[in-house]
Design an enzyme around this catalytic site. Structure first.
Site, PDB file in Angstrom:
ATOM      1  N   LYS A  69       9.239 -28.256 -26.724  1.00 35.34           N
ATOM      2  CA  LYS A  69      10.175 -28.521 -27.808  1.00 35.34           C
ATOM      3  C   LYS A  69      11.520 -27.820 -27.623  1.00 35.34           C
ATOM      4  CE  LYS A  69       7.069 -30.901 -30.021  1.00 35.34           C
ATOM      5  NZ  LYS A  69       7.183 -32.363 -30.150  1.00 35.34           N
ATOM      6  N   GLY A  84       8.075  -7.820 -16.095  1.00 36.84           N
ATOM      7  CA  GLY A  84       8.157  -8.390 -17.434  1.00 36.84           C
ATOM      8  C   GLY A  84       9.086  -9.581 -17.475  1.00 36.84           C
ATOM      9  N   HIS A 105       7.884 -16.999  -6.196  1.00 40.71           N
ATOM     10  CA  HIS A 105       8.543 -15.700  -6.074  1.00 40.71           C
ATOM     11  C   HIS A 105       9.297 -15.554  -4.744  1.00 40.71           C
ATOM     12  CE1 HIS A 105       7.169 -13.948  -9.773  1.00 40.71           C
ATOM     13  NE2 HIS A 105       5.917 -14.227  -9.503  1.00 40.71           N
ATOM     14  N   ILE A 150      11.553 -10.819 -10.376  1.00 43.73           N
ATOM     15  CA  ILE A 150      10.825  -9.937  -9.473  1.00 43.73           C
ATOM     16  C   ILE A 150       9.455  -9.672 -10.098  1.00 43.73           C
ATOM     17  CG2 ILE A 150      10.788  -7.693  -8.318  1.00 43.73           C
ATOM     18  CD1 ILE A 150      13.837  -7.657  -8.563  1.00 43.73           C
ATOM     19  N   GLN A 151       8.415  -9.806  -9.322  1.00 40.15           N
ATOM     20  CA  GLN A 151       7.055  -9.689  -9.847  1.00 40.15           C
ATOM     21  C   GLN A 151       6.838  -8.384 -10.605  1.00 40.15           C
ATOM     22  OE1 GLN A 151       7.975 -10.695  -6.726  1.00 40.15           O
ATOM     23  NE2 GLN A 151       6.195 -11.486  -5.621  1.00 40.15           N
ATOM     24  N   LYS A 152       6.090  -8.502 -11.703  1.00 38.03           N
ATOM     25  CA  LYS A 152       5.607  -7.368 -12.501  1.00 38.03           C
ATOM     26  C   LYS A 152       6.731  -6.517 -13.091  1.00 38.03           C
ATOM     27  CE  LYS A 152       2.041  -7.779 -12.806  1.00 38.03           C
ATOM     28  NZ  LYS A 152       1.346  -8.873 -13.560  1.00 38.03           N
TER      29      LYS A 152
END
Length: 370
Positions: free
Chosen positions: A115, A80, A141, A76-78
């Site tokens: 990596k 973190g 999103h 979900i945006q914003k």
């Protein structure tokens, strides 16, 4: 000689006050970056985890190497989420990394360097699907409803048919913090998307100026065509059961009730969810849930732009503005309260307590910025 002695005393006194001031400030903020939350500035207590045998929310038995469980991080945006999705790939079990790492010690660089591989051994099959490992094959999103609908087809087209069991997890964040963060993003960069798929039909949001680059907070708050308000509820809800958000299909009261109740249910039914404001506790809960360990600590998210922290401080100290933003995000406020109680209940089962009363205006004072 007397002048020299006096100068020496004055110098010593100045040094003393400088040291005293430095120590005092260090108890409140990082003097090099006052927007980083450190152990000394954090208000919330972080007790050590102690496992309770036979708890109600038991460990989830999962075989990362050869099992059929595929973990899907729903971002979900914003909240973190991007950092957390990368950090999730540092999981270990019994001292053995679940991510095939080659000489990269900084977890933030593992994906970028190519990596780190989250495939099962001797197989192309992934045990973790997120934006950092799989991209955005179903659009930038998307709604949870959209992901659930198209994910099996997308995965099968890439890895072939298999008896996969998709396990979703996510992060939720305090609605006002998330809303202000999204405003900052939109005002500086622009919005993410203006369409969504519901019941096999593409629906469009109006591209109004209130959700575009350069928008003011006042215009942003008055924007009815944006999903910035109550975004967490909309992202998690069964939008198809709410008339695909078409106003003419049902009343706003009925639509909001369906959105909130289905969002709560979907959040509860996820294999796991964390809370951005309690990241350290979220990590401990995840480690207990899956019987795994992270190979490096995850710091509390920090404000990367000082202007966001300044704006948040103004909002939290302006009761009128605070109430207005809370009212706009009334669904998310209820969802967050529900999620926080559920999160706390699960933490208590591993003897970690958080003070829910601290999630209010006082916690986001000048000395607590995230």
């Amino acid at each position: 000689m007397e002048k020299v002695a006096l100068k020496t005393k004055v110098l010593a006194l100045c040094v003393f006050f400088i040291v005293l001031l430095t120590v005092t400030l260090s108890n409140y903020v990082d003097i090099f970056n006052p927007y980083i939350v450190t152990e000394s500035t954090r208000i919330l207590p972080i007790p050590q985890a102690e496992i309770i045998v036979g708890d109600v929310w038991p460990r989830f038995e999962v075989d990362f190497r050869s099992g059929n469980n595929t973990f899907v991080f729903f971002h979900i945006q914003k909240t973190g989420g991007k950092e957390f999705a990368i950090y999730f790939q540092t999981l270990q079990r019994g001292g053995e990394s679940l991510c095939q790492i080659r000489n990269i010690t900084n977890y933030r660089n593992r994906i970028r360097s190519g990596k780190c591989f989250i495939n099962r051994p001797n197989s192309k099959e992934m045990w973790l699907i997120s934006e950092t490992t799989f991209g955005w094959p179903y659009g930038l999103h998307p709604l949870l409803m959209e992901v659930k609908s198209c994910l099996p087809t997308v995965v099968e087209s890439k890895f072939g048919k298999s008896n996969r069991s998709y396990q979703f997890f996510t992060l939720i964040r305090h609605p006002i913090l998330r809303y202000i963060s999204e405003f900052h993003h939109v005002s500086n960069i622009g919005n993410w998307r203006f369409q969504y798929t519901c019941n096999d039909k593409i629906h469009y949001l109006n591209k109004t100026g209130c959700a575009s680059r350069g928008v003011t907070l006042k215009d942003f708050m008055s924007c009815s065509e944006s999903w910035s308000a109550n975004r967490q509820t909309i992202m998690l809800a069964d939008v198809d059961k709410a008339g695909c958000l078409i106003p003419a299909v049902m009343s706003s009261t009925e639509r909001d009730s369906i959105l909130l109740e289905t969002a709560k249910r979907n959040l509860k039914e996820m294999i796991y969810f964390g809370v951005t404001e309690f990241m350290k506790e979220s990590v401990l809960l995840l480690e207990h849930r899956f019987d795994v360990q992270f190979d490096s600590p995850l710091l509390q998210p920090q404000m990367k732009d000082l202007s966001i922290a300044d704006l948040l401080y103004k909002v939290w100290n302006n009761s009128t503005l605070y109430k207005e933003i809370s009212s706009i995000n009334y669904l998310d406020m209820q969802l967050y309260e529900y999620g926080l109680k559920l999160f706390n209940r699960r933490l208590q089962q591993i003897r970690i307590n958080i003070d829910l009363k601290k999630i209010d205006k006082e916690i986001y004072s000048l000395n607590f910025r995230i």
